[in-house]
Design a protein around this motif. Structure first.
Motif, PDB file in Angstrom:
ATOM      1  N   PHE A   1      -2.267  11.804  -6.883  1.00 36.16           N
ATOM      2  CA  PHE A   1      -1.654  13.127  -6.987  1.00 36.16           C
ATOM      3  C   PHE A   1      -1.894  13.705  -8.378  1.00 36.16           C
TER       4      PHE A   1
ATOM      5  N   GLU B   1       5.305  11.132   1.745  1.00 37.24           N
ATOM      6  CA  GLU B   1       4.854  12.405   1.176  1.00 37.24           C
ATOM      7  C   GLU B   1       4.420  13.389   2.255  1.00 37.24           C
TER       8      GLU B   1
ATOM      9  N   VAL C   1       0.829  -1.209   0.000  1.00 36.28           N
ATOM     10  CA  VAL C   1       0.000   0.000   0.000  1.00 36.28           C
ATOM     11  C   VAL C   1       0.868   1.266   0.000  1.00 36.28           C
ATOM     12  N   ALA C   2       1.926   1.268   0.796  1.00 33.98           N
ATOM     13  CA  ALA C   2       2.767   2.476   0.888  1.00 33.98           C
ATOM     14  C   ALA C   2       3.282   2.916  -0.483  1.00 33.98           C
TER      15      ALA C   2
ATOM     16  N   ILE D   1       1.305   4.935  -5.408  1.00 33.80           N
ATOM     17  CA  ILE D   1       1.225   6.350  -5.758  1.00 33.80           C
ATOM     18  C   ILE D   1       0.746   6.441  -7.208  1.00 33.80           C
TER      19      ILE D   1
ATOM     20  N   ARG E   1      -2.783   6.465  -3.351  1.00 32.92           N
ATOM     21  CA  ARG E   1      -2.875   7.900  -3.073  1.00 32.92           C
ATOM     22  C   ARG E   1      -2.706   8.615  -4.414  1.00 32.92           C
TER      23      ARG E   1
ATOM     24  N   GLN F   1       8.064  15.690  -3.884  1.00 32.95           N
ATOM     25  CA  GLN F   1       6.841  15.816  -3.084  1.00 32.95           C
ATOM     26  C   GLN F   1       6.508  14.517  -2.357  1.00 32.95           C
ATOM     27  N   THR F   2       6.775  13.373  -2.980  1.00 35.74           N
ATOM     28  CA  THR F   2       6.264  12.112  -2.423  1.00 35.74           C
ATOM     29  C   THR F   2       7.342  11.135  -1.962  1.00 35.74           C
TER      30      THR F   2
ATOM     31  N   GLN G   1       4.507  22.507   0.584  1.00 36.28           N
ATOM     32  CA  GLN G   1       4.135  21.088   0.490  1.00 36.28           C
ATOM     33  C   GLN G   1       2.631  20.893   0.584  1.00 36.28           C
ATOM     34  N   THR G   2       1.940  21.692   1.392  1.00 34.11           N
ATOM     35  CA  THR G   2       0.530  21.398   1.692  1.00 34.11           C
ATOM     36  C   THR G   2      -0.457  22.439   1.188  1.00 34.11           C
TER      37      THR G   2
ATOM     38  N   ARG H   1       8.735   9.077  -3.847  1.00 32.69           N
ATOM     39  CA  ARG H   1       8.601   7.879  -4.687  1.00 32.69           C
ATOM     40  C   ARG H   1       8.438   8.286  -6.140  1.00 32.69           C
ATOM     41  N   LEU H   2       8.543   7.302  -7.032  1.00 32.41           N
ATOM     42  CA  LEU H   2       8.083   7.500  -8.401  1.00 32.41           C
ATOM     43  C   LEU H   2       6.746   6.787  -8.524  1.00 32.41           C
TER      44      LEU H   2
ATOM     45  N   TYR I   1       3.356   8.694   6.040  1.00 38.91           N
ATOM     46  CA  TYR I   1       3.842   8.405   4.689  1.00 38.91           C
ATOM     47  C   TYR I   1       4.938   9.390   4.270  1.00 38.91           C
TER      48      TYR I   1
ATOM     49  N   TYR J   1      -6.732  16.562  -2.252  1.00 41.02           N
ATOM     50  CA  TYR J   1      -6.294  17.586  -1.306  1.00 41.02           C
ATOM     51  C   TYR J   1      -5.155  18.416  -1.891  1.00 41.02           C
ATOM     52  N   LYS J   2      -5.088  19.669  -1.437  1.00 40.68           N
ATOM     53  CA  LYS J   2      -4.039  20.579  -1.921  1.00 40.68           C
ATOM     54  C   LYS J   2      -2.653  19.959  -1.842  1.00 40.68           C
ATOM     55  N   GLU J   3      -2.385  19.230  -0.744  1.00 38.16           N
ATOM     56  CA  GLU J   3      -1.030  18.677  -0.579  1.00 38.16           C
ATOM     57  C   GLU J   3      -0.721  17.594  -1.601  1.00 38.16           C
TER      58      GLU J   3
END
Lengths: 301, 301
Positions: free
Chosen positions: A165, B188, A35-36, A39, A163, A227-228, B227-228, A230-231, B186, A186-188
């Motif tokens: 983005f 992010e 799950v983590a 993205i 999640r 930002q995350t 970030q947010t 991750r890719l 997480y 969400y904005k983030e």
């Protein structure tokens, strides 16, 4: 239309590829992804909402600049104001190809217009534009020109613990004004080209420079990683500026604008990505053939 | 200890202030705050885990630099290697006060050491450090020196639909290695001082420069906004570099290290924030008086 997941997707190869991929990564066994690591990143203009005749943010920006020229007519002789007034195709071509001189001129003008503004001031300007300006051919507010099948895809991914983005070359703060209402993001979770902000006297105020690179091309995976951490596991885009983001993802979805009746038919700015899709086996979705509905019925609430 | 929310918090004024605030912002009526705006941000070193004798990341970095000096003894004559070997108090004082020359020297050395590394390489180095190096006085891995009451606070906020972020002067990528396991946050949602990364040939690689400002002082609200898209509703910190973040929040919690028996007792680096807390009515939590337990029992799983 709202029956079950991906209800506006016809049962074709694009839908099947999406469902197969999501089943594989969420089912224990070969190909399972924690799950983590789930993205998903989506371009905005032309992927989640309409981008013709120009990405909507340009309309917002050019109206602002037109007001500035009205207040100070001498600006009409300077770039980018001159090109905007004349709708100079060479200049707009330079935007599409990321010509460094054109981009530099634009960034300088953005800074001139918005340096020193607060987030609340900027948000009020964007909300006013969203509530009043219509897309010329479709005669609807841009915020009502969000793609219903893509919203269903975001919901489908979230239902499988992705999640979601947004990652767009457009302005981060511009998109953050409507992403929560229009996309449920969400904005983030909105990644985009961004200005520096400074904190002084208890207030966040927009600075002069950009923060990081333009969020196009290689800038997309760079911004996503920043930002995350991750890719992306899943990415969706529709244009050549999305190629690096799509290559960085395990599953790549390319939206093909081939629906002149319901939206637009064009490959300009997307030829290289369509070729890459063939070369690398990305999933291409045809608006015309795969989508029973294009736009959200009733518009953004 | 694990009975109910905030089980390791004694029923004192700090716990009551937290519970009252959370009840107010989550109960319809005066003071209610929409879910979208429920952002909580926490400093890391000294707020979520131990920061003595130095913030743990310094231990990680200095060991790396010691290896470099072993491989190239001429480095021992250069800064910051020289100061690190000598444990020069003037140099370390300069870190605490953010002396620009000291910070510049450190950033240059970080760049020299890690420029060109991939996220996987860096993560392996951090994991090795986490699994092997113990805090000298407490004789435990740093990852086992996470504060149990603060973990309960993160859970309590999440149970009330807050999104919890970490915002630390420490390295973003360093913290991202353990934030998911140790704090349930997480990657992010981890904000910190960060290097630029470049995307080339399908790979993210660390660049030479920092991305944005140092994440201390005014840099904290700047990074949080970047970030947010918001400033925090709730913030927790323990030091003078947290003052601007705490001021930017509607509710500010300051952790006071006054427990020489179970952890450490010190106000160095926190005197101004303790004074600000008095002046502005922030909630101060005493480790000694408010917490029934300090560290997570059994350590990070």
């Amino acid at each position: 239309m709202t029956d079950g997941p991906l209800a506006s997707w016809k049962d074709g190869s694009a839908k099947r590829a999406i469902v197969n991929f999501v089943n594989t990564v969420t089912t224990p066994g070969d190909g399972f992804v924690e799950v983590a690591d789930r993205i998903a990143t989506f371009d905005n203009d032309g992927t989640l909402w309409v981008e013709q005749p120009l990405p909507p943010q340009f309309d917002f920006v050019f109206r602002r600049w037109a007001e500035e020229v009205k207040a100070d007519p001498s600006l009409a002789e300077q770039q980018p104001y001159k090109a905007v007034i004349a709708m100079d195709p060479a200049f707009f071509g330079g935007i599409a190809t990321q010509d460094p001189e054109v981009v530099g001129t634009l960034l300088k003008a953005f800074s001139r217009t918005w340096e020193g503004t607060t987030p609340d001031e900027f948000e009020a300007q964007v909300r006013d534009w969203l509530a009043t300006v219509k897309q010329p051919k479709l005669d609807k507010l841009y915020i009502d020109l969000v793609y219903q099948p893509m919203l269903e895809l975001l919901d489908y991914l979230r239902a499988h613990e992705f999640r979601v983005f947004i990652c767009s070359g457009g302005g981060r703060d511009f998109m953050r004004v409507f992403a929560e209402g229009a996309f449920g993001v969400y904005k983030e979770n909105v990644i985009g080209t961004a200005a520096e902000y400074h904190y002084t006297d208890g207030q966040i105020v927009r600075g002069e420079h950009a923060l990081g690179t333009l969020d196009v091309g290689p800038g997309k995976p760079e911004h996503i990683f920043a930002q995350t951490g991750r890719l992306p596991l899943f990415a969706g885009g529709n244009a050549d500026v999305d190629i690096e983001m799509l290559r960085a993802a395990k599953f790549a979805l390319l939206v093909n604008h081939d629906d002149a009746d319901r939206e637009f038919a064009y490959t300009s700015g997307a030829d290289a990505s369509l070729a890459k899709a063939k070369e690398l086996g990305w999933t291409v979705t045809s608006m015309k053939d795969d989508w029973t509905t294009v736009f959200i019925p009733g518009g953004t609430k």
